[in-house]
Design an enzyme around this catalytic site. Structure first.
Site, PDB file in Angstrom:
ATOM      1  N   CYS A 342       0.827  -1.206   0.000  1.00 35.68           N
ATOM      2  CA  CYS A 342       0.000   0.000   0.000  1.00 35.68           C
ATOM      3  C   CYS A 342       0.869   1.267   0.000  1.00 35.68           C
ATOM      4  O   CYS A 342       1.502   1.563  -0.991  1.00 35.68           O
ATOM      5  CB  CYS A 342      -0.984  -0.018   1.162  1.00 35.68           C
ATOM      6  SG  CYS A 342      -2.394   1.112   0.909  1.00 35.68           S
ATOM      7  N   HIS A 429      -3.817  -5.406   1.413  1.00 36.05           N
ATOM      8  CA  HIS A 429      -3.511  -5.769   2.794  1.00 36.05           C
ATOM      9  C   HIS A 429      -4.037  -7.181   3.066  1.00 36.05           C
ATOM     10  O   HIS A 429      -5.024  -7.623   2.474  1.00 36.05           O
ATOM     11  CB  HIS A 429      -4.196  -4.808   3.771  1.00 36.05           C
ATOM     12  CG  HIS A 429      -3.712  -3.399   3.683  1.00 36.05           C
ATOM     13  ND1 HIS A 429      -2.449  -3.026   4.080  1.00 36.05           N
ATOM     14  CD2 HIS A 429      -4.327  -2.266   3.250  1.00 36.05           C
ATOM     15  CE1 HIS A 429      -2.308  -1.721   3.908  1.00 36.05           C
ATOM     16  NE2 HIS A 429      -3.422  -1.241   3.393  1.00 36.05           N
TER      17      HIS A 429
END
Length: 505
Positions: A342, A429
């Protein structure tokens, strides 16, 4: 199980401090009740955390509430954490309401949100109480933050509005637990004190007989009972809420199967977010996970992970100030594995254009992937599925940054992102929680790092998480007065509790 008002019983678990154990105790209570067939749900009116997750209904909530929902055996929903604050600096936070960002606020402008957020929180609690047998609420920080009491919606403000009985958890491992319990109660105004039913002592290690005189004294001084003394047990809680509980060294719990340990260095960014991505690595035998902040700490690592960040541009600048940026570029030049997740993936780009989060405009990235990043106003929230290394992957994504790859670059796909040599990047994630994918990825890391490392063939992360939640339920069953807890849920907030003045009785 209904209260006199026709709503399901509810209880607030408060704490003397942050990281006193509110999340853990709430999860344990959830598991204990769920194992008895009670339809129980967790709730946290307002959470300040950079560890969040996406629910099946597409909402962003605090990670701790998602794991408490798992302890209940149910899916998380937006109602379980209606207000989430995600700090982007020391003075401002993104405000997420019912799972969607509604703006940025600092300590002063946040006041303008308070009345609306109070209504949202009470509506969400009522919704959960209408659809479950019991709702277990977790407070935030401490209820004795007297400078914030007027606008409180997470602690005694919630308890007063919903007439909730309150348990206060104290961390004895820090020392001063009796002062903390007594002082917390004494600082509350009488109407708030009236809702405090008693205390829970957490993280106890030692001889119980030496503790008993103190328990008797706190009962005498406050007129409240101690509902339990929970022993210290290492490594029970995954999915911690904030970096206060972040261990610097989360080394191998079991010896490696091969002749060598696989050393993983996770860069501890100032605004690190979703560092729970690393939890699955910590349960792998022989994987030594360390959180690092200096260049020499990444030099001998077999894998470096750049995790998520709530402040990508600011944390990228921090990497450069610390000399870590140069160290990461040097590692990549030697073909040593580096994974960006991310915000960490965004930092690997050649350039970042951010007029949303930092408003810094064009910023040079680390240049380790042939990509560029544009920050979008709308936040991407999702629960994607895919494959990598021949294994299915389920994950979740939470980001404003959109990554674009140079179409002329010779990169390989990696989940939703890209890979170039020994540098991998993804916005997903939770990917490492997928056992087959995690093992395949670690095998390649070990091969590139020249390690004789063999992954355990039977590590089941979901089963390990469930085992730890069961252990929390066992703690409640074995070390708390469960009969008194059930009476508290049935009868509601106690009446006639003595007032404890600030100077003592």
């Amino acid at each position: 199980m209904l209260s006199e008002r026709g709503a399901a019983p509810a209880l607030l678990v408060a704490g003397t401090t942050s990281d006193a154990g509110k999340s853990v105790v709430t999860a344990g209570l959830c598991r204990w009740l769920a194992r008895q067939g009670v339809r129980v749900a967790p709730f946290k009116a307002q959470n300040m955390s950079l560890n969040s997750v996406v629910t099946p209904d597409g909402a962003e909530i605090g990670r701790a509430q998602a794991m408490q929902a798992a302890a209940c055996g149910i899916e998380p929903t937006a109602a379980m954490n209606p207000v989430l604050l995600k700090p982007g600096s020391d003075r401002s936070s993104q405000v997420v309401v019912r799972g969607r960002p509604v703006g940025e606020a600092d300590a002063l402008t946040y006041r303008s949100y308070k009345e609306r957020l109070r209504e949202v929180s009470l509506e969400a609690l009522a919704e959960l109480r209408a659809s479950h047998d019991v709702v277990l609420c977790e407070g935030a920080g401490s209820p004795a933050e007297i400078n914030l009491r007027a606008g409180d919606i997470a602690n005694m403000g919630l308890a007063r509005a919903a007439d909730l009985p309150v348990l206060v958890v104290g961390d004895i491992d820090r020392g001063g637990v009796f002062a903390a319990l007594h002082g917390t109660l004494a600082l509350l105004e009488p109407a708030d004190q009236a809702l405090v039913a008693g205390f829970v002592v957490n993280k106890f290690r030692g001889a119980r007989e030496l503790l008993e005189p103190g328990l008797d004294m706190i009962r005498s001084l406050t007129g409240r009972d101690v509902y339990g003394v929970l022993p210290w047990l290492d490594g029970l809680w995954l999915d911690v809420e904030d970096s206060l509980a972040l261990s610097v060294d989360r080394g191998p719990s079991r010896p490696p199967l091969g002749s060598q340990t696989l050393r993983v260095a996770v860069v501890r960014l100032p605004r690190i977010s979703n560092f729970t991505d690393i939890d699955a690595l910590t349960v792998e035998p022989g994987v030594d996970v360390r959180f690092v902040t200096a260049p020499h700490e990444v030099a001998d690592a077999d894998l470096v992970i750049l995790p998520g960040s709530r402040a990508t541009v600011a944390d990228l600048a921090w990497l450069r100030e610390r000399g870590l940026a140069d160290a990461l570029v040097e590692r990549a030049g030697r073909g040593l594995p580096l994974l960006g997740i991310c915000g960490g993936y965004q930092m690997l780009a050649r350039g970042i254009d951010d007029e949303v989060e930092s408003r810094a405009g064009r910023v040079e990235g680390l240049g380790l992937l042939p990509t560029r990043v544009d920050f979008a106003v709308e936040k991407t929230l999702g629960r994607p599925v895919g494959t990598a290394y021949g294994n299915p992957v389920r994950a979740y994504e939470i980001h404003h940054g959109v990554v674009h790859v140079d179409p002329s670059a010779d990169t390989e796909p990696f989940l939703d992102g890209h890979r170039l040599g020994a540098v991998w990047g993804t916005t997903w994630h939770g990917a490492l929680e997928n056992d087959g994918f995690r093992r395949a990825f670690l095998r390649e890391v070990a091969a590139r790092a020249g390690r004789d490392f063999a992954c355990a063939p039977d590590t089941d992360f979901a089963a390990e998480r469930s085992r730890r939640l069961d252990a929390l339920g066992d703690l409640v069953e074995e070390h708390m007065d469960t009969a008194a807890l059930l009476r508290l849920l049935e009868d509601g907030a106690p009446g006639g509790m003595p007032v404890v003045p600030p100077g003592g009785p």
